[in-house]
Motif scaffolding. Sequence first.
Motif, mmCIF file in Angstrom:
data_model
loop_
_atom_site.group_PDB
_atom_site.id
_atom_site.type_symbol
_atom_site.label_atom_id
_atom_site.label_comp_id
_atom_site.label_asym_id
_atom_site.label_seq_id
_atom_site.Cartn_x
_atom_site.Cartn_y
_atom_site.Cartn_z
ATOM 1 N N GLU A 1 0.829 -1.213 0.000
ATOM 2 C CA GLU A 1 0.000 0.000 0.000
ATOM 3 C C GLU A 1 0.863 1.263 0.000
ATOM 4 O OE1 GLU A 1 -2.676 -0.806 3.212
ATOM 5 O OE2 GLU A 1 -3.635 -2.387 2.011
ATOM 6 N N ARG A 2 1.933 1.229 0.774
ATOM 7 C CA ARG A 2 2.858 2.375 0.807
ATOM 8 C C ARG A 2 3.419 2.644 -0.602
ATOM 9 N NH1 ARG A 2 7.616 4.768 3.708
ATOM 10 N NH2 ARG A 2 9.159 4.722 2.061
ATOM 11 N N THR A 3 3.832 1.564 -1.276
ATOM 12 C CA THR A 3 4.414 1.724 -2.620
ATOM 13 C C THR A 3 3.380 2.284 -3.590
ATOM 14 O OG1 THR A 3 5.851 -0.134 -2.147
ATOM 15 C CG2 THR A 3 5.671 0.496 -4.447
ATOM 16 N N ILE A 4 2.170 1.763 -3.513
ATOM 17 C CA ILE A 4 1.108 2.256 -4.407
ATOM 18 C C ILE A 4 0.881 3.754 -4.183
ATOM 19 C CG2 ILE A 4 -1.404 2.136 -4.801
ATOM 20 C CD1 ILE A 4 -1.147 -0.927 -4.397
ATOM 21 N N GLN A 5 0.895 4.153 -2.910
ATOM 22 C CA GLN A 5 0.658 5.577 -2.605
ATOM 23 C C GLN A 5 1.800 6.458 -3.118
ATOM 24 O OE1 GLN A 5 -0.135 6.013 1.573
ATOM 25 N NE2 GLN A 5 -2.044 4.875 1.363
ATOM 26 N N ILE A 6 3.022 6.002 -2.923
ATOM 27 C CA ILE A 6 4.173 6.802 -3.396
ATOM 28 C C ILE A 6 4.142 6.914 -4.920
ATOM 29 C CG2 ILE A 6 6.707 6.754 -3.633
ATOM 30 C CD1 ILE A 6 6.773 5.658 -0.744
ATOM 31 N N LEU A 7 3.847 5.796 -5.580
ATOM 32 C CA LEU A 7 3.803 5.829 -7.046
ATOM 33 C C LEU A 7 2.709 6.774 -7.526
ATOM 34 C CD1 LEU A 7 4.387 2.052 -7.735
ATOM 35 C CD2 LEU A 7 5.866 3.927 -8.472
ATOM 36 N N HIS A 8 1.581 6.780 -6.808
ATOM 37 C CA HIS A 8 0.473 7.658 -7.188
ATOM 38 C C HIS A 8 0.847 9.124 -6.954
ATOM 39 C CE1 HIS A 8 -3.461 9.555 -7.132
ATOM 40 N NE2 HIS A 8 -3.184 9.976 -5.907
ATOM 41 N N LYS A 9 1.370 9.412 -5.754
ATOM 42 C CA LYS A 9 1.604 10.821 -5.379
ATOM 43 C C LYS A 9 2.812 11.418 -6.130
ATOM 44 C CE LYS A 9 2.648 13.717 -1.383
ATOM 45 N NZ LYS A 9 4.081 13.851 -1.287
ATOM 46 N N ASN A 10 3.889 10.677 -6.197
ATOM 47 C CA ASN A 10 5.125 11.261 -6.747
ATOM 48 C C ASN A 10 5.328 10.993 -8.230
ATOM 49 O OD1 ASN A 10 5.575 12.035 -4.162
ATOM 50 N ND2 ASN A 10 7.139 10.510 -3.723
ATOM 51 N N HIS A 11 4.683 9.960 -8.743
ATOM 52 C CA HIS A 11 4.985 9.580 -10.132
ATOM 53 C C HIS A 11 3.749 9.415 -11.004
ATOM 54 C CE1 HIS A 11 8.992 9.107 -8.581
ATOM 55 N NE2 HIS A 11 8.519 8.330 -7.636
ATOM 56 N N GLN A 12 2.590 9.652 -10.410
ATOM 57 C CA GLN A 12 1.309 9.541 -11.120
ATOM 58 C C GLN A 12 1.192 8.201 -11.846
ATOM 59 O OE1 GLN A 12 3.116 12.625 -11.209
ATOM 60 N NE2 GLN A 12 1.827 13.107 -9.452
ATOM 61 N N VAL A 13 1.713 7.166 -11.212
ATOM 62 C CA VAL A 13 1.539 5.798 -11.722
ATOM 63 C C VAL A 13 0.416 5.180 -10.901
ATOM 64 C CG1 VAL A 13 2.601 3.507 -11.873
ATOM 65 C CG2 VAL A 13 3.949 5.549 -12.401
ATOM 66 N N GLU A 14 -0.631 4.718 -11.580
ATOM 67 C CA GLU A 14 -1.796 4.200 -10.848
ATOM 68 C C GLU A 14 -1.803 2.678 -10.884
ATOM 69 O OE1 GLU A 14 -3.227 6.341 -9.163
ATOM 70 O OE2 GLU A 14 -2.546 8.133 -10.237
ATOM 71 N N LEU A 15 -1.743 2.052 -9.697
ATOM 72 C CA LEU A 15 -1.829 0.591 -9.598
ATOM 73 C C LEU A 15 -3.009 0.258 -8.702
ATOM 74 C CD1 LEU A 15 1.874 -0.385 -8.824
ATOM 75 C CD2 LEU A 15 0.793 -0.240 -11.036
ATOM 76 N N ASN A 16 -3.763 -0.734 -9.105
ATOM 77 C CA ASN A 16 -4.864 -1.151 -8.226
ATOM 78 C C ASN A 16 -4.335 -2.164 -7.245
ATOM 79 O OD1 ASN A 16 -6.743 0.358 -9.592
ATOM 80 N ND2 ASN A 16 -6.852 -1.212 -11.201
ATOM 81 N N PRO A 17 -4.604 -1.955 -5.950
ATOM 82 C CA PRO A 17 -4.119 -2.945 -4.992
ATOM 83 C C PRO A 17 -4.732 -4.304 -5.253
ATOM 84 C CG PRO A 17 -5.479 -1.256 -3.932
ATOM 85 C CD PRO A 17 -5.390 -0.900 -5.363
ATOM 86 N N THR A 18 -3.917 -5.358 -5.207
ATOM 87 C CA THR A 18 -4.466 -6.706 -5.334
ATOM 88 C C THR A 18 -4.467 -7.339 -3.956
ATOM 89 O OG1 THR A 18 -2.262 -7.416 -5.879
ATOM 90 C CG2 THR A 18 -3.796 -7.255 -7.704
ATOM 91 N N PRO A 19 -5.392 -8.240 -3.712
ATOM 92 C CA PRO A 19 -5.409 -8.868 -2.398
ATOM 93 C C PRO A 19 -4.118 -9.639 -2.160
ATOM 94 C CG PRO A 19 -7.184 -9.697 -3.814
ATOM 95 C CD PRO A 19 -6.394 -8.742 -4.622
ATOM 96 N N ILE A 20 -3.734 -9.740 -0.920
ATOM 97 C CA ILE A 20 -2.500 -10.419 -0.559
ATOM 98 C C ILE A 20 -2.547 -11.880 -1.034
ATOM 99 C CG2 ILE A 20 -3.274 -11.107 1.748
ATOM 100 C CD1 ILE A 20 -0.484 -9.991 2.656
#
Length: 570
Positions: free
Chosen positions: A549-568
């Motif tokens: 989740e942290r990585t998804i947020q950083i990619l979204h905020k700093n790099h505008q890369v959108e990933l949908n979280p997948t279940p563990i």
Amino acid sequence: MNRQETLQMIKDNPDISVLIIGAGVNGIGTFRDLAMQGIDVLMVDKGDFSAGASAGSSHMLHGGIRYLENAEFRLVREALHERNRMLQNAPHYAKPLKTTIPIFKWFSGMLNAPLKFLDILDRPGERGAIVIKLGLTMYDWFVRKHRSMPTHDFKLKDAALKEYPQMNPNITCVATYYDAWMPYPERICLEMILDAEAINPDCHAVNYMSAVDGDNNSIMLRDEVTGEFYTVKPQVVINAGGPWIDFVNERMGQNEQRFIGGTKGSHLILDHPELLEATNGSEIFFENDDGRIVLIFPFVGKVMVGTTDIHIDNPDDAVCTEEEVDYILGMIDKVFPSIEVNRSHVVFRFSGVRPLPYSDASTTGQISRDHSIKSIPATGDLQYPIHSLVGGKWTTFRAFAEHTTDVTLKDLKRPRKTSTQNVSIGGGRGYPQSEQAINNWLQNLQHKTELPLERLRELFDRYGTRAEVVAEYISQGNDQPLEHHSVYSQREIEFLVTDEKLVHLDDLVLRRSLIAMLGFLNAELLSELADVTANALGWSDALKQTEIERTIQILHKNHQVELNPTPISK
Ligand SMILES: Cc1cc2nc3c(=O)[nH]c(=O)nc-3n(C[C@H](O)[C@H](O)[C@H](O)COP(=O)(O)OP(=O)(O)OC[C@H]3O[C@@H](n4cnc5c(N)ncnc54)[C@H](O)[C@@H]3O)c2cc1C
């Protein structure tokens, strides 16, 4: 020593010779130089190593032809020599780059330099062929005794359009010269840290460790992973906080002087085969109508385009905005008007803040890119001097570090034992010098590891001679390609995770590899990488999910890369 052991050691031995705050390229260069002089050093960074300006650069190792117009001859000469040293000392990550300037006029800009000198001109103006010719002649002349790449060349319109058929037909000519570039600046930084720690066991670098407070004889550090505090008592403090320098000094109770006037620069990575082909393997380097320098260049199968130059007060706020995307995409039209480029081609954005000296110049392009040390002496109650490393280029980090090391050695009354001038970095050590030598090197490694030659070649291209330890690690267990990105294998990722001071999952995708930057990351791949990392580092399922989740947020905020979280997955 792993991170935990290092932290314990800091707790047990708070007295250190040198504390470096900030592990960008300038802090790291100084760390390595001091390590080689036998000094004990602790270097900390509030985030991952080289995640600040050092990751946000245009990836150029260059003299900076533009700075000649500001009469920064010393800087350009030094930068050209340092560029050549990097080609020699880090041949795995510093590559020659053919650079082409499309030129639209013959005579413009001839008065720029004299008018700037007389303080009559305060913004950049268009440079014509004559001015560029003068600049490139000087550029060649500075390195005439240590030439490692071809000298500059001009081509008239017809010949230029044969080489670059998609180029704007309104050009009068093009100029071509050579500079250098780095695909992996973050890996150069990491390898210098590993080299320094290997040379001198009294030197330690800790990421995710902030300098948060200071009094006259001690500095308080906070572990950003656990929240725990540590106190150290250094004899010398080096503030290598880059664009954060004033914030760091403020934390140490030193807020009388302002050193930094940072400007944000953003870049885009485009997945655009037609544009890539149009560059014909060359960096296209030109000025936009507003005088800003623009570069478009082939970047590991993609195209990098930049950059902007916008005043910013807090470097933590630096992200590439929608307006910047429009501006950068719009610039391409000037040189390649027939190529359609839009947002759908953007796979990654990134921003960095140039740690420029505080200045009241009316345009950012006028502010000097040279480096300087601003020192607060150990007088009165203050027990340690604080040396702030202001400005500078990625290219000149070694020279800046050498200067800083000399100043520090003087404080410590210790001699310089050796120079870093000809010291190879990481996988640049023992680098084979010809294609034949590379083949021999790979064959030897094949005998040792029994891995296929093509795989070893891939590792060599990615890590230089450090491929040897990577391949040995891979060969010692069952390995298989990643399911969602087969150019990497599970054990290769495991090696990066366990041997390269990784703390968070985003360190892996953003700085130990180019996986995110080149647009390869998707939710499935991130989940697979998280599995390998969690297994290697013993993360719980909950921690693994938090890291995803942290990585998804950083990619979204700093790099505008959108990933949908997948279940563990486990
Ligand atoms: C857009 C852009 C393009 C550029 N292009 C080029 C180029 O093509 N070629 C070139 O030669 N140069 C280029 N540069 C310049 C070059 O990147 C920088 O000059 C250089 O990277 C600065 O390194 P640094 O170590 O001083 O700063 P940084 O890399 O920013 O390092 C400072 C570090 O200090 C840490 N820090 C801050 N506060 C604290 C704290 N309280 N405690 C602990 N750590 C802290 C930060 O996390 C950061 O990692 C460019 C810069 C930018 C921004």
